[in-house]
Design an enzyme around this catalytic site. Structure first.
Site: not given
Length: 387
Positions: A128-131, A246, A372, A374
């Site tokens: 996966q290429g997100y962050s 996810e 996260s 939060e």
């Protein structure tokens, strides 16, 4: 196709146990027991993938017309429970639970015919290429760019914390194809071959000592236009849907597996197992596991697809409970947790204690990746409480 005699939960559970008893070799069970990261090592995962594929049980969450098992939500949960209790390896979710469902929902018939069979068989391994640096929980701030050049996109930038990129053949990634006032606009979803020119993968070693994640650099990577999922600029809509997949993992059985480990470690020292404070903490987390499993079953029965609310509830409760029980495992191990789990000189107890410590360190990221805690609380405040 569903098994003809699998509709009864009791018979189905017996089927799963029979299969696991035959298919789980000692090597696979040991790997599952000593698993530190969120997924098993790629070589172990691929071996277990092949066994599930040959049995026809590799994609239980997919529609039957795309190779799914036709299982009910309860059957899916029973399968996860029995795999966890039998110490089966945990497969990477990037392909089977994220990319596959996205292609089923948003992909073209050509994309589905090209990618889904190889994904099911395990011929292609995905990541996966997100962050990105500066775009983690604030994913809309991503800056990896792709410019259209005739029949392809030219991608420049990088992705961070990319799990198992060093083993993967393909990556699904979000790229910025245009600038808009709202950062969520102008994002596009692409599928890229990691063996192409212009890809560099740099390892990141976690504080537990594992090489699980990476930074992936793209330097004029060429991605054919037919590898775009959805229309240009639709990436944010697809990304939100994928994040629901996810975050909708099954956590209760994983908590049960760690509770069993905590008990084994504590019982090796009778005084620790019978200490009232330890037993109290063990009982509290067992009750949390009961509540988590009951909540998961209720949500599974309510809807086949997770909403923002249910997926955030599962992610929040599941990851925070996993962190607490991983801490209990370290407490159960006592000073034995200081042993290095990779040492060939330590006995089974000290090796398991070392694994517990490494897993505790690795699991600190559980309440960060996938959004996260939060972020999940903000989602629940907005969508469930309307604040």
């Amino acid at each position: 196709m569903p098994d003809p005699d699998s509709s009864d939960p009791v018979r189905f559970r017996a089927q799963v146990r029979e299969f696991l008893a035959q298919a789980l070799t000692a090597e696979l069970q040991t790997a599952g027991l000593e698993q530190i990261g969120v997924f098993s090592p790629a070589s172990i995962g691929k071996a277990w993938h092949r066994k599930l594929y040959e049995r026809g049980w590799i994609t239980p969450t997919w529609p039957v017309e795309h190779g799914g098992c036709g299982w009910t939500p309860l059957q899916k949960y029973i399968f996860e429970q029995e795999c966890a209790l039998a110490n089966a390896p945990t497969l990477s979710s990037a392909g089977l639970l994220m990319c596959g469902p996205i292609l089923i929902h948003f992909g073209t018939p050509d994309q589905q015919a090209r990618f889904l069979p190889r994904l099911r068989s395990g011929e292609d391994y995905w990541c996966q290429g997100y962050s990105e640096p500066g775009a983690g929980s604030d994913l809309a701030a991503l800056s990896c760019r792709a410019r259209r050049e005739r029949d392809a996109y030219i991608v420049d930038g990088s992705k961070l914390w990319t799990t198992h990129a060093h083993h993967a053949d393909w990556i699904f990634l979000l790229v910025r194809t245009s600038q808009h006032e709202r950062p969520q606009q102008g994002i596009t979803f692409l599928l890229a071959n990691l063996h192409s020119p212009g890809v560099t993968i740099q390892p990141i070693i976690s504080m537990s000592g594992e090489h699980e994640v990476n930074q992936v650099f793209f330097d004029a990577l060429r991605v054919p236009i037919e590898n775009r999922v959805g229309a240009e600029g639709d990436g944010w809509t697809i990304a939100k849907r994928l994040l629901e997949f996810e975050r909708s993992g099954v956590y209760g059985p994983r908590v049960r597996r760690l509770l069993a480990q905590a008990r084994r470690l504590a019982e090796s020292d009778g005084a620790r197992w019978h200490h009232p404070l330890f037993r109290q903490r063990y009982a509290e987390l067992s009750i949390e596991a009961d509540a988590l499993e009951a909540g998961e079953l209720r949500l599974l029965a309510a809807a086949s697809d997770a909403s923002n609310v249910t997926s955030s509830q599962l992610k929040l409760a599941g990851t925070e409970t996993l962190q607490r029980v991983s801490e209990l495992c370290v407490l159960a191990a006592g000073t034995s947790a200081a042993y290095t789990h990779e040492s060939t000189r330590c006995d089974d107890h000290h090796r398991e204690a070392g694994v517990a410590m490494a897993r505790y360190l690795n699991m600190r990221a559980a309440t960060i990746y996938g959004g996260s805690s939060e972020v999940q609380r903000n989602i629940l405040a907005k969508t469930a409480l309307h604040l």
